[in-house]
Design a protein around this motif. Structure first.
Motif, mmCIF file in Angstrom:
data_model
loop_
_atom_site.group_PDB
_atom_site.id
_atom_site.type_symbol
_atom_site.label_atom_id
_atom_site.label_comp_id
_atom_site.label_asym_id
_atom_site.label_seq_id
_atom_site.Cartn_x
_atom_site.Cartn_y
_atom_site.Cartn_z
ATOM 1 N N LYS A 1 0.832 -1.202 0.000
ATOM 2 C CA LYS A 1 0.000 0.000 0.000
ATOM 3 C C LYS A 1 0.869 1.255 0.000
ATOM 4 O O LYS A 1 0.560 2.234 -0.664
ATOM 5 C CB LYS A 1 -0.943 -0.004 1.199
ATOM 6 C CG LYS A 1 -2.006 1.084 1.117
ATOM 7 C CD LYS A 1 -3.081 0.907 2.154
ATOM 8 C CE LYS A 1 -4.002 -0.228 1.922
ATOM 9 N NZ LYS A 1 -4.986 -0.107 0.878
ATOM 10 N N SER B 1 0.657 3.836 -3.164
ATOM 11 C CA SER B 1 0.101 5.140 -2.807
ATOM 12 C C SER B 1 0.958 6.293 -3.320
ATOM 13 O O SER B 1 0.455 7.386 -3.565
ATOM 14 C CB SER B 1 -0.038 5.265 -1.289
ATOM 15 O OG SER B 1 -0.995 4.362 -0.812
ATOM 16 N N TYR C 1 -7.475 1.258 -8.104
ATOM 17 C CA TYR C 1 -8.042 -0.041 -7.728
ATOM 18 C C TYR C 1 -7.002 -0.898 -7.013
ATOM 19 O O TYR C 1 -7.310 -1.561 -6.020
ATOM 20 C CB TYR C 1 -8.577 -0.780 -8.953
ATOM 21 C CG TYR C 1 -9.915 -0.276 -9.400
ATOM 22 C CD1 TYR C 1 -11.077 -0.586 -8.698
ATOM 23 C CD2 TYR C 1 -10.038 0.523 -10.534
ATOM 24 C CE1 TYR C 1 -12.308 -0.118 -9.089
ATOM 25 C CE2 TYR C 1 -11.272 0.996 -10.944
ATOM 26 C CZ TYR C 1 -12.404 0.670 -10.217
ATOM 27 O OH TYR C 1 -13.625 1.147 -10.617
ATOM 28 N N LYS D 1 -4.549 0.066 -5.205
ATOM 29 C CA LYS D 1 -4.389 0.598 -3.845
ATOM 30 C C LYS D 1 -5.500 0.097 -2.925
ATOM 31 O O LYS D 1 -5.262 -0.251 -1.776
ATOM 32 C CB LYS D 1 -4.380 2.122 -3.893
ATOM 33 C CG LYS D 1 -4.183 2.770 -2.550
ATOM 34 C CD LYS D 1 -4.186 4.277 -2.686
ATOM 35 C CE LYS D 1 -4.162 4.933 -1.328
ATOM 36 N NZ LYS D 1 -4.228 6.388 -1.440
ATOM 37 N N ARG D 2 -6.719 0.047 -3.428
ATOM 38 C CA ARG D 2 -7.843 -0.421 -2.606
ATOM 39 C C ARG D 2 -7.707 -1.894 -2.228
ATOM 40 O O ARG D 2 -8.135 -2.298 -1.156
ATOM 41 C CB ARG D 2 -9.148 -0.221 -3.358
ATOM 42 C CG ARG D 2 -9.573 1.217 -3.444
ATOM 43 C CD ARG D 2 -10.904 1.359 -4.172
ATOM 44 N NE ARG D 2 -11.193 2.746 -4.424
ATOM 45 C CZ ARG D 2 -11.096 3.328 -5.604
ATOM 46 N NH1 ARG D 2 -10.725 2.637 -6.656
ATOM 47 N NH2 ARG D 2 -11.373 4.597 -5.750
#
Length: 131
Positions: free
Chosen positions: A12, A16, A104, A106-107
């Protein structure tokens, strides 16, 4: 489907940072930064970032997206080679699609990564108070 697969190859913290890098420096510069090698010439300096952009390359190569110039792309290096010879409209379109795809990724990413252990992240089990 590709975002889920790519999320397993990155963290992440790494994913990010990439959209900001793309917006500040451009897609090609961000891809070059992510794919930079160590002194041995083989090992990536930022494997999590490279994993995210390799997954982005595979996504952009999907025939349904219509990026004909990017067909058979598998790595960030492929993106650099192919997009550096593309016209500006193709580069802009690929950049926009990459930013959406990375959103997407990252989610779906669950791995924290080394970069996330900075000042603004409390250790597990601790609450951090903000002023």
């Amino acid at each position: 489907k590709r975002a889920l697969a790519t999320a397993e190859k990155t963290s992440k913290a790494a994913v990010s940072k990439i959209p900001g890098m793309i917006l500040a420096n451009g897609f090609l510069a961000a891809a070059a930064f992510a794919s930079e090698k160590r002194k041995d010439g083989k090992t990536p300096k930022r494997p999590d970032m490279k994993g995210a952009l390799d997954g982005t390359a595979e996504h952009l190569a999907t025939p349904e997206l219509g990026h004909d110039i990017l067909q058979n792309s598998k790595t960030a290096e492929d993106l650099i080679a192919k997009l550096s010879s593309a016209d500006s409209a193709q580069l802009q379109r690929a950049t926009t699609e990459a930013l959406v795809f990375l959103g997407y990724v990252k989610r779906f990413t669950t791995k924290a990564g080394a970069e996330e252990c900075g000042d603004d992240v409390a250790p597990a089990g601790h609450l951090r108070s903000f002023p």
